[in-house]
Write an enzyme that holds these catalytic residues in place. Structure first.
Site, PDB file in Angstrom:
ATOM      1  N   ARG A  72     -85.543 -34.312 -23.447  1.00  0.00           N
ATOM      2  CA  ARG A  72     -86.177 -35.448 -24.120  1.00  0.00           C
ATOM      3  C   ARG A  72     -85.195 -36.551 -24.498  1.00  0.00           C
ATOM      4  O   ARG A  72     -85.622 -37.684 -24.769  1.00  0.00           O
ATOM      5  CB  ARG A  72     -86.985 -34.930 -25.313  1.00  0.00           C
ATOM      6  N   GLU A 109     -82.556 -20.447 -31.977  1.00  0.00           N
ATOM      7  CA  GLU A 109     -83.115 -19.553 -32.990  1.00  0.00           C
ATOM      8  C   GLU A 109     -83.080 -18.110 -32.491  1.00  0.00           C
ATOM      9  O   GLU A 109     -82.730 -17.193 -33.224  1.00  0.00           O
ATOM     10  CB  GLU A 109     -84.557 -19.962 -33.289  1.00  0.00           C
TER      11      GLU A 109
HETATM   12  O1  LIG Z   1     -81.157 -28.774 -33.158  1.00  0.00           O
HETATM   13  P1  LIG Z   1     -81.554 -27.635 -32.270  1.00  0.00           P
HETATM   14  O2  LIG Z   1     -81.982 -26.413 -33.045  1.00  0.00           O
HETATM   15  O3  LIG Z   1     -80.487 -27.297 -31.264  1.00  0.00           O
HETATM   16  O4  LIG Z   1     -82.882 -28.047 -31.475  1.00  0.00           O
HETATM   17  C1  LIG Z   1     -83.082 -29.334 -30.930  1.00  0.00           C
HETATM   18  C2  LIG Z   1     -83.337 -29.275 -29.440  1.00  0.00           C
HETATM   19  O5  LIG Z   1     -84.525 -28.501 -29.179  1.00  0.00           O
HETATM   20  C3  LIG Z   1     -85.354 -29.260 -28.292  1.00  0.00           C
HETATM   21  O6  LIG Z   1     -85.006 -29.034 -26.967  1.00  0.00           O
HETATM   22  P2  LIG Z   1     -85.307 -27.635 -26.225  1.00  0.00           P
HETATM   23  O7  LIG Z   1     -84.173 -26.673 -26.506  1.00  0.00           O
HETATM   24  O8  LIG Z   1     -86.675 -27.182 -26.609  1.00  0.00           O
HETATM   25  O9  LIG Z   1     -85.190 -28.003 -24.694  1.00  0.00           O
HETATM   26  P3  LIG Z   1     -86.154 -28.887 -23.738  1.00  0.00           P
HETATM   27  O10 LIG Z   1     -86.263 -30.263 -24.341  1.00  0.00           O
HETATM   28  O11 LIG Z   1     -85.406 -28.910 -22.449  1.00  0.00           O
HETATM   29  O12 LIG Z   1     -87.479 -28.203 -23.672  1.00  0.00           O
HETATM   30  C4  LIG Z   1     -85.057 -30.689 -28.653  1.00  0.00           C
HETATM   31  O13 LIG Z   1     -85.450 -31.594 -27.632  1.00  0.00           O
HETATM   32  C5  LIG Z   1     -83.565 -30.674 -28.895  1.00  0.00           C
HETATM   33  O14 LIG Z   1     -82.839 -30.877 -27.698  1.00  0.00           O
HETATM   34  N1  LIG Z   2     -90.458 -28.255 -34.143  1.00  0.00           N
HETATM   35  C1  LIG Z   2     -89.932 -28.755 -33.017  1.00  0.00           C
HETATM   36  N2  LIG Z   2     -90.603 -29.700 -32.328  1.00  0.00           N
HETATM   37  C2  LIG Z   2     -90.088 -30.231 -31.186  1.00  0.00           C
HETATM   38  N3  LIG Z   2     -88.923 -29.827 -30.651  1.00  0.00           N
HETATM   39  C3  LIG Z   2     -88.213 -28.893 -31.309  1.00  0.00           C
HETATM   40  N4  LIG Z   2     -86.997 -28.330 -31.047  1.00  0.00           N
HETATM   41  C4  LIG Z   2     -86.731 -27.429 -32.018  1.00  0.00           C
HETATM   42  N5  LIG Z   2     -87.737 -27.396 -32.925  1.00  0.00           N
HETATM   43  C5  LIG Z   2     -88.673 -28.310 -32.512  1.00  0.00           C
END
Ligand SMILES: O=P(O)(O)OC[C@H]1O[C@H](OP(=O)(O)OP(=O)(O)O)[C@H](O)[C@@H]1O
Ligand SMILES: Nc1ncnc2[nH]cnc12
Length: 191
Positions: A72, A109
Site C-alpha cells: 500500500r 504479530e
Molecule cells: O506496523 P506494522 O505492525 O509492521 O504493520 C504495518 C504494515 O501492515 C500492513 O501491511 P501487510 O503486512 O498487511 O502487507 P500487505 O500490504 O502487503 O498486505 C500495512 O500496509 C503496513 O505495511
Molecule cells: N488494522 C489494520 N488495518 C490495515 N492494515 C493493517 N496492518 C496492520 N494492522 C492493520
C-alpha cells in the site's frame, strides 16, 4: 507526530481523509479492525488531499528518494516522488525483485516477514522518505529504515496515512521522526 499537531490543526482535509477510510471488522482475521484505504483512493478529493499534504511537507527538503513499502506504500509513494522531484524506490516482499538485493526480516504479530531492496536503487548520502499506508507495531517501517541505512542513505522521516498515537511507546521510530495524518478509526477495537 500527528499532522494535526504540526501545522494542520483544524485542517478540514484531515477529517475528510479519516472519513474516507473504511473500517472492516474482523479482516483478515477475527479481532482486527482493518483500516481499508482503498475507499480513500476512490474519493478523488481525499486522495488528492492526502498526497498534497505530504508533498507540501516534503517539498524543498532535498529528498531524492521516496521509498514505498509493498503493497500500500506503492499507492501513495510514486505521486509524492514525482511532485517533489525524487525517485521512487519499491521495497518489496521476498523474491519479487530481480538482480542483487538486500533483505531485512521483521516481526509480525504472528511470525515474521521480510522486505527487500535492489542495491543499485540508492546511493550513499541520499536523503530518503519512507512511505506506507499504516503503522501498527512499527516493525515494517523499522525494516525499511534498516534497508536504506545499510545502503548509506539518510532516512529523513517515515510518513503514514494512518497510525497509532505511539508506536512501541514512542513518537519516533528507531530515532527517526514519524509523521502520521490520522489515527485509526475505532481505535480501541483496532489493534
Ligand atoms: O506496523 P506494522 O505492525 O509492521 O504493520 C504495518 C504494515 O501492515 C500492513 O501491511 P501487510 O503486512 O498487511 O502487507 P500487505 O500490504 O502487503 O498486505 C500495512 O500496509 C503496513 O505495511
Ligand atoms: N488494522 C489494520 N488495518 C490495515 N492494515 C493493517 N496492518 C496492520 N494492522 C492493520
Amino acid at each position: 507526530m500527528f499532522a494535526a499537531e504540526n501545522g494542520l490543526k483544524g485542517d478540514p482535509r484531515l477529517q475528510g481523509i479519516s472519513q474516507a477510510i473504511r473500517v472492516v471488522p474482523h479482516f483478515p482475521k477475527p479481532g482486527i479492525m482493518f483500516q481499508d484505504i482503498t475507499t480513500l483512493l476512490l474519493d478523488h478529493k481525499a486522495f488528492k488531499d492526502t498526497v498534497d499534504i505530504f508533498v507540501d511537507r516534503y517539498r524543498g527538503m532535498n529528498i531524492s528518494v521516496v521509498a514505498g513499502v509493498e503493497a500500500r506504500g506503492f499507492m501513495f509513494g510514486p505521486s509524492i516522488a514525482l511532485s517533489i522531484g525524487a525517485k521512487f524506490v519499491p521495497l518489496r516482499k521476498p523474491r519479487k525483485l530481480p538482480g542483487e538485493v538486500i533483505s531485512e526480516a521483521y516481526d509480525l504479530e504472528y511470525g515474521t516477514d521480510c522486505l527487500e531492496m535492489q542495491i543499485d536503487a540508492v546511493k550513499t548520502g541520499e536523503r530518503a522518505l519512507v512511505i506506507d499506508d499504516l503503522v501498527a507495531t512499527g516493525g515494517t517501517l523499522s525494516a525499511a529504515i534498516g534497508l536504506l541505512e545499510r545502503m548509506g542513505a539518510e532516512v529523513v522521516e517515515c510518513a503514514c496515512v494512518v497510525g497509532l498515537r505511539e508506536v512501541k511507546g514512542q513518537r519516533r521510530l528507531d530515532g527517526k521522526p514519524l509523521y502520521i495524518l490520522v489515527e485509526p478509526r475505532q481505535l480501541d477495537e483496532c489493534f
